[in-house]
Design a protein around this motif. Sequence first.
Motif, PDB file in Angstrom:
ATOM      1  N   SER A 172       2.744 -39.041   4.594  1.00  0.00           N
ATOM      2  CA  SER A 172       2.026 -37.731   4.733  1.00  0.00           C
ATOM      3  C   SER A 172       2.419 -36.873   5.526  1.00  0.00           C
ATOM      4  CB  SER A 172       0.295 -38.065   5.160  1.00  0.00           C
ATOM      5  OG  SER A 172       0.446 -38.697   6.206  1.00  0.00           O
TER       6      SER A 172
ATOM      7  N   VAL B 289       1.239 -40.396  -0.925  1.00  0.00           N
ATOM      8  CA  VAL B 289       0.862 -40.914   0.611  1.00  0.00           C
ATOM      9  C   VAL B 289       0.173 -42.245   0.296  1.00  0.00           C
ATOM     10  CG1 VAL B 289      -1.376 -40.492   2.319  1.00  0.00           C
ATOM     11  CG2 VAL B 289      -0.068 -38.598   0.874  1.00  0.00           C
ATOM     12  N   PRO B 290       0.736 -43.153   1.251  1.00  0.00           N
ATOM     13  CA  PRO B 290       0.311 -44.696   1.084  1.00  0.00           C
ATOM     14  C   PRO B 290      -1.190 -44.843   1.408  1.00  0.00           C
ATOM     15  CG  PRO B 290       1.698 -44.254   2.501  1.00  0.00           C
ATOM     16  CD  PRO B 290       1.791 -42.870   2.247  1.00  0.00           C
ATOM     17  N   ASP B 291      -1.690 -45.975   1.056  1.00  0.00           N
ATOM     18  CA  ASP B 291      -3.124 -46.140   1.749  1.00  0.00           C
ATOM     19  C   ASP B 291      -3.157 -47.412   2.153  1.00  0.00           C
ATOM     20  OD1 ASP B 291      -5.981 -46.103   1.987  1.00  0.00           O
ATOM     21  OD2 ASP B 291      -6.257 -46.463  -0.311  1.00  0.00           O
TER      22      ASP B 291
ATOM     23  N   ASP C 255      -4.098 -50.548   5.617  1.00  0.00           N
ATOM     24  CA  ASP C 255      -4.481 -50.371   6.974  1.00  0.00           C
ATOM     25  C   ASP C 255      -3.132 -50.474   7.998  1.00  0.00           C
ATOM     26  OD1 ASP C 255      -5.591 -51.230   9.403  1.00  0.00           O
ATOM     27  OD2 ASP C 255      -6.440 -53.127   8.434  1.00  0.00           O
ATOM     28  N   GLU C 256      -3.167 -49.737   9.018  1.00  0.00           N
ATOM     29  CA  GLU C 256      -2.114 -49.695  10.028  1.00  0.00           C
ATOM     30  C   GLU C 256      -2.280 -50.494  11.077  1.00  0.00           C
ATOM     31  OE1 GLU C 256      -0.010 -45.987  10.389  1.00  0.00           O
ATOM     32  OE2 GLU C 256      -0.650 -45.091   8.350  1.00  0.00           O
TER      33      GLU C 256
ATOM     34  N   LYS D  80       4.082 -49.920   3.342  1.00  0.00           N
ATOM     35  CA  LYS D  80       3.712 -48.488   2.582  1.00  0.00           C
ATOM     36  C   LYS D  80       4.640 -48.597   1.402  1.00  0.00           C
ATOM     37  CE  LYS D  80       2.682 -46.308   7.001  1.00  0.00           C
ATOM     38  NZ  LYS D  80       3.288 -45.207   8.017  1.00  0.00           N
TER      39      LYS D  80
ATOM     40  N   GLU E 185       3.209 -50.453  -1.564  1.00  0.00           N
ATOM     41  CA  GLU E 185       1.811 -49.810  -2.127  1.00  0.00           C
ATOM     42  C   GLU E 185       2.207 -48.599  -2.975  1.00  0.00           C
ATOM     43  OE1 GLU E 185      -1.752 -47.743  -2.616  1.00  0.00           O
ATOM     44  OE2 GLU E 185      -0.158 -46.589  -1.359  1.00  0.00           O
TER      45      GLU E 185
END
Length: 199
Positions: free
Chosen positions: A14, A33-35, A37-38, A57, A60
């Motif tokens: 992003s 844009v990856p979704d 949990d970071e 990322k 995904e």
Amino acid sequence: MSQPPRPALILGSSSPYRRELLERLRIPFAVAVPDIDETPLAGESPEATALRLSRAKAQEIAGRHPGALVIGSDQVATLDGAQIGKPGSHEKALAQLQRMRGRTVTFHSALCLLDGRTGEAQLADVQTRATFRDLPDHELEAYLRLERPYDVAGSAKSEGLGIALLSHMESDDPTALVGLPLIALTTMLRQAGYPLFQH
């Protein structure tokens, strides 16, 4: 002799700064844009966190775009071996900068190029050692009000005014600190057979 068509290239990020860096290569790409949990895992080293998240990322995004080459990237800042994440607020950003002033921070800029045609993933961790100036609180406050770097690791947006926080930098790749190491990326693209100098 005609060259085979380039596979689709997708930047999984992003960040407008990573997009600007990739545009330097003058190759066609899309952005997704990856979704994911970071959150770092318990006991995970900073390098391991950055590499795991860059791969996650890319994976995904690759799941949504079969057959594409996908770039995933992540950055983790560390001081005294402890991770320094994205501050998320003015107060946390100020505390980060106060802790880092006069000190050298290591930024792990991890990169993953996932080839959706083969499933092969290339990974790299490009490190940058950045030494911060010993600035007074009022200058740190002024920087934060001007730049509002609450979504970047360590609050130091080096692609903007944050470069003025630094007194010295060491890295094998000048683009790594911004978050997309182009020297490593072009090496990976070559390895994947992606033509860089094709009109």
